[in-house]
Write a protein that holds these residues in place. Structure first.
Motif, PDB file in Angstrom:
ATOM      1  N   ILE A  55       2.825  -0.435 108.268  1.00  0.00           N
ATOM      2  CA  ILE A  55       1.615   0.276 108.700  1.00  0.00           C
ATOM      3  C   ILE A  55       1.326   1.328 107.646  1.00  0.00           C
ATOM      4  CG2 ILE A  55       0.562   1.684 110.500  1.00  0.00           C
ATOM      5  CD1 ILE A  55       2.716   0.387 112.392  1.00  0.00           C
ATOM      6  N   GLY A  56       0.159   1.232 107.018  1.00  0.00           N
ATOM      7  CA  GLY A  56      -0.125   2.099 105.881  1.00  0.00           C
ATOM      8  C   GLY A  56       0.911   1.781 104.818  1.00  0.00           C
ATOM      9  N   ASN A  57       1.648   2.790 104.383  1.00  0.00           N
ATOM     10  CA  ASN A  57       2.690   2.508 103.395  1.00  0.00           C
ATOM     11  C   ASN A  57       4.087   2.597 104.006  1.00  0.00           C
ATOM     12  OD1 ASN A  57       2.671   5.182 103.847  1.00  0.00           O
ATOM     13  ND2 ASN A  57       2.360   5.815 101.716  1.00  0.00           N
ATOM     14  N   LYS A  58       4.119   2.578 105.347  1.00  0.00           N
ATOM     15  CA  LYS A  58       5.419   2.725 106.003  1.00  0.00           C
ATOM     16  C   LYS A  58       5.841   1.434 106.695  1.00  0.00           C
ATOM     17  CE  LYS A  58       4.881   7.649 106.878  1.00  0.00           C
ATOM     18  NZ  LYS A  58       3.490   8.076 107.121  1.00  0.00           N
ATOM     19  N   ASN A  59       7.114   1.131 106.569  1.00  0.00           N
ATOM     20  CA  ASN A  59       7.663  -0.054 107.205  1.00  0.00           C
ATOM     21  C   ASN A  59       8.320   0.344 108.520  1.00  0.00           C
ATOM     22  OD1 ASN A  59       7.790  -2.761 106.789  1.00  0.00           O
ATOM     23  ND2 ASN A  59       8.835  -2.535 104.815  1.00  0.00           N
ATOM     24  N   CYS A  60       7.777  -0.138 109.624  1.00  0.00           N
ATOM     25  CA  CYS A  60       8.295   0.299 110.913  1.00  0.00           C
ATOM     26  C   CYS A  60       8.959  -0.853 111.648  1.00  0.00           C
ATOM     27  CB  CYS A  60       7.172   0.841 111.787  1.00  0.00           C
ATOM     28  SG  CYS A  60       6.357   2.249 111.074  1.00  0.00           S
ATOM     29  N   SER A  61      10.068  -0.550 112.275  1.00  0.00           N
ATOM     30  CA  SER A  61      10.740  -1.544 113.103  1.00  0.00           C
ATOM     31  C   SER A  61       9.956  -1.707 114.404  1.00  0.00           C
ATOM     32  CB  SER A  61      12.159  -1.078 113.406  1.00  0.00           C
ATOM     33  OG  SER A  61      12.638  -1.782 114.531  1.00  0.00           O
ATOM     34  N   LEU A  62       9.946  -2.921 114.924  1.00  0.00           N
ATOM     35  CA  LEU A  62       9.246  -3.156 116.187  1.00  0.00           C
ATOM     36  C   LEU A  62      10.179  -2.982 117.386  1.00  0.00           C
ATOM     37  CD1 LEU A  62       6.914  -6.175 115.307  1.00  0.00           C
ATOM     38  CD2 LEU A  62       6.425  -3.738 115.227  1.00  0.00           C
TER      39      LEU A  62
END
Lengths: 470, 347
Positions: A75-82
């Motif tokens: 999301i944007g430049n961030k990698n987020c865990s679901l």
């Protein structure tokens, strides 16, 4: 510095609280799922392996994802865990938060909404003094980066931007709201976790990849289901060349009763990838069967023929296995090139191909024979690539007498020709070609009007009822 | 039909009593009802099939033309009389649904199995009703699927209710309320006639004044409102809905939408307002006059078509027929605005 550090610790506590709560939620989820098992697995809460539609920044980006602890989304430049999405209610809004371990998704409160009528009417500001010379914002990119490194929340950055904007106070309240929204989308993106159902799946595809669903708009899809009288215990014959959207929508309506017979010409079934996006229970998946149209059209066979047919069946079953594995690949491939992500900018495939529930097994002889004997209860066709009239001519006799049918097409002429021929052949009555029209409205205090953009076209439907041939 | 003398006053406890209770109908008749053809195949054995023929007590839709239909309950001794002559019901019994049947004068009609769509076209209008475009969109947008519990007010003539019942069948239920006692009674009769009584319960209640009954708190998957002042009922609707449950309010006027939307903002999200209409098309075969000669210099505005003969290069001079389509001249221009919303998720 100190207030920020303080914020950190509260964040971490929140994070832990969520983890503590989790087993509890699991139990609740189990109970809920059991209770709602009858409702086609329509759980209110997500579970591991569940399919979700992630609506990022109010429809700017739409991602279909299957939840697993390992799944990640950029999301944007961030990698987020679901992971934090598992065990949460559908309809929950998430926000990207930062923690020392990295960015993570955290449930957010829906913003209380905006302006009062009175404020609007009292508006005296206007934009006569606004100059577009790029000097209004005194906060630099570096300043923002520094804030971020210090762990500032997205909303805090938005507030800082507003505080440092020389022109914000001079804007009208409408444009203040717009400004805030624009900055929020960039610095504090919101992720709404939606339930993937016929409605949301159709809307998402129509918005981002309409050609993949043959330009079938949600109101048109809803009409097809009504006009074909899709109801429990029905055996519905479909020709679905819209990626499985139609098959999934019919199966959802049948709720584990009756059957959807997804039929096709030739050897290779049409793609049904979209069916996997629906969170259909196993009970419902089992009600989706596939059959080549040729199998449906042949007369009931003599024992010898059945023997021959059986030999064919073995062969075609192995074919089926091949095509099943092929469609798996297709899905993983498609998630790479971004079909699962209906936005544009994904780098990490969001849909993890795990053991997908079985849907679309080939219809067995017994069930085909029962369909031949009793007739299908209704017929829906969405096959823009096949000749409508010949298709209808061949399939209509498979329908029980008085059964309704609905045929979708994005062009008018094939339906007009088909309707004319049906009339001449006295094969059906109540024939009608309809074109739905759908307009959305912006409803806001003192600012209500039709939306500036609308879909000008949602396709045509030919509907009617089959009558007894004399 | 059994005349229901001494109508039971509808109190709340009645809501939970199956309306096909033997108390209200003699068992024998109830038993017979199970065998007759009604709108839905709640029992899979009763679904439409090649072998299913019309029997005494079935509900059939008599189709004269697409704009002229009538619902009739088949009764051996009865006749249907219309401009085509006299039709004996006894002639219909044993014929498959979808049959063409003839009158004493040789006129004919078709006998169709009832569907929610056909019912909308034949039901008796006690109020303004919802039509197929709005109905379809409401069912899909409210995400109503089998097993759902749906609340509706007002019942009106039961046009939407019939489709809601179809969508929640076989395991869900529709609780519909109208403040008009007689209207509620007629609706109840209709649902018995169409065989939907086990899926629909009609209550008499002023929902706008009193809100939905507390029994349904947190139980509804979806709520539909068709009320003059829907904003008065929205707080109650919010209370009835499950987490992430859906609401729809149908209003003919934009001022109603405006007020409803303002109230919705406090506990709902995803608030969207739509208008949905249908355009229908006329299809006919037209003989289009052909223009003789090669058309050089011809600049007319007559509809013209040229076609090469398959056997040579000659220009055909006889009229050419082709199937053409155009929108019908008149259409419904407005029904109402549909405002949808989703109950906010509390953390």
């Amino acid at each position: 510095m100190t207030p920020l550090a303080l914020k950190y610790s509260t964040l971490r506590v929140e994070g832990r609280a969520a983890a503590w709560e989790y087993p509890n939620l699991c139990c609740r989820r189990e109970r809920e799922r059991e209770r709602e098992a009858k409702m086609c697995g329509r759980s209110r809460v997500t579970w591991e392996g569940c399919s979700v539609l992630l609506d990022i920044n109010d429809g700017d980006r739409l991602v279909f994802a299957r939840l697993s602890p390992a799944a990640k989304l950029k999301i944007g430049n961030k990698n987020c865990s679901l992971q934090p999405l598992i065990g949460r209610a559908f309809g929950t809004l998430f926000q990207v938060e930062t923690a020392p371990e990295g960015p993570f998704l955290s449930p957010a409160q829906v913003n209380p909404e905006e302006l009062r009528d009175a404020e609007v009417n009292a508006e005296s500001r206007d934009n006569r003094a606004l100059l577009d010379n790029n000097t209004a914002q005194s906060l630099t990119g570096e300043d923002i980066e520094t804030m971020r490194r210090q762990g500032a929340r997205g909303n805090e950055i938005v507030e800082a931007l507003i505080a440092n904007s020389a022109t914000f106070e001079k804007k009208t309240s409408f444009s203040q709201e717009k400004y805030r929204l624009k900055k929020q989308k960039k610095y504090a993106p919101k992720v709404l976790m939606r339930r993937p159902a016929a409605r949301s799946i159709c809307e998402a595809y129509f918005k981002k990849y309409p050609s993949k669903i043959g330009f079938l708009r949600v109101d048109t899809l809803s009409l097809l289901l009504s006009m074909a009288n899709v109801s429990s215990n029905f055996d519905v014959l479909v020709v679905d060349m819209v990626g499985g959207l139609l098959t999934g929508a019919v199966a959802e309506r049948l709720g584990g009763t009756g059957f959807v017979c997804n039929s096709y010409f030739g050897q290779a079934p049409y793609s049904m990838d979209i069916v996997r996006i629906f969170n259909l229970s196993d009970e419902i998946f089992k009600r989706i069967l596939r059959s080549p149209i040729s199998d449906l059209l042949t007369q009931n066979e003599s024992p010898e023929q059945i023997l021959k047919h059986d030999a064919c069946n073995v062969e075609s079953q192995s074919n089926d296995q091949i095509s099943a594995s092929a469609s798996m690949e297709e899905l993983s491939h498609s998630s790479e090139n971004g079909i699962s992500d209906l936005g544009a900018d994904i780098t990490e495939p969001a849909i993890e191909v795990r053991k997908a529930p079985k849907a679309g097994e080939r219809a067995q002889k017994e069930i085909i024979n029962s369909w031949k004997e009793n007739g299908f209860s209704s017929l829906i066709i969405a096959a823009p690539e096949l000749d409508t009239w010949t298709l209808v001519r061949d399939l209509l006799p498979l329908l029980a007498n008085s059964a309704p049918f609905a045929i979708y097409h994005q062009y008018l002429q094939p339906l007009a020709t088909c309707m004319h021929n049906l009339q001449l052949g006295k094969m059906a009555i109540g024939l009608q070609i309809t074109e739905p029209w759908l307009r959305e409205y912006q409803v806001l205090p003192s600012r209500t009007h039709p939306c500036m953009q609308m879909s000008a076209f949602g396709g045509y439907i030919l509907s009617g009822t089959k009558i007894c041939s004399t | 039909m059994v005349a229901r003398q001494g109508k039971i006053k509808q109190t709340l406890w009645v809501l939970f009593v199956p309306s096909l209770s033997p108390l209200r109908k003699p068992f024998l008749l109830w038993h017979k009802d199970l065998k007759t053809h009604k709108m839905l195949a709640i029992d899979p054995a009763k679904k439409l099939s090649f072998n299913r023929s019309i029997s005494n007590g079935d509900l059939v839709i008599v189709y004269e033309r697409h704009d002229n239909m009538k619902a009739i309950t088949v009764s051996e001794a009865s006749v249907l009389q219309n401009r085509f002559g006299v039709f004996k019901h006894s002639d219909w019994i044993g014929k498959p649904f979808g049959s063409k049947v003839f009158s004493n004068k040789g006129g004919f009609v078709y006998l169709l199995a009832p569907t929610a769509e056909l019912w909308t076209l034949v039901l008796s209008h006690r109020t303004q009703i919802l039509y197929i475009a709005d109905i379809s969109f409401v069912v899909m947008y409210l995400e109503i699927v089998p097993g759902c519990l749906v609340l509706e007010s007002g019942t009106g003539s039961g046009s939407l209710t019939t489709s809601l019942a179809r969508a929640v069948a076989p395991t869900g239920h529709v609780y519909t309320f109208d403040f008009h006692e007689q209207r509620a009674g007629s609706a109840r009769d209709d649902f018995e006639r169409t065989g939907l009584s086990s899926l629909v319960t009609v209550g008499v209640r002023d929902i706008q004044g009193e809100g939905f009954p507390d029994e349904f708190t947190g139980m509804a998957d979806a709520v539909f409102l068709d009320l003059p002042q829907p904003w008065l009922t929205i707080p109650s609707a919010a209370k009835m809905l499950k987490q992430d449950g859906t609401l729809c309010s149908f209003s003919p006027c934009i001022e109603q939408v405006q007020r409803s939307s303002e109230v919705l903002r406090t506990s709902f999200t995803d608030i969207r307002t739509f208008e949905v209409l249908l355009r229908t098309y006329e299809v006919r075969e037209e003989k289009l006059q052909n223009i003789q000669g090669n058309g050089d210099g011809f600049n007319g505005s007559l509809p013209c078509k040229r076609k090469q003969c398959s056997d040579g290069g000659n220009v055909i001079t006889s009229p050419i027929s082709s199937v053409v389509a155009r929108p019908c001249g008149e259409a419904r221009g407005h029904t109402g605005y549909l405002t949808f919303a989703r109950l906010k998720c509390l953390l």
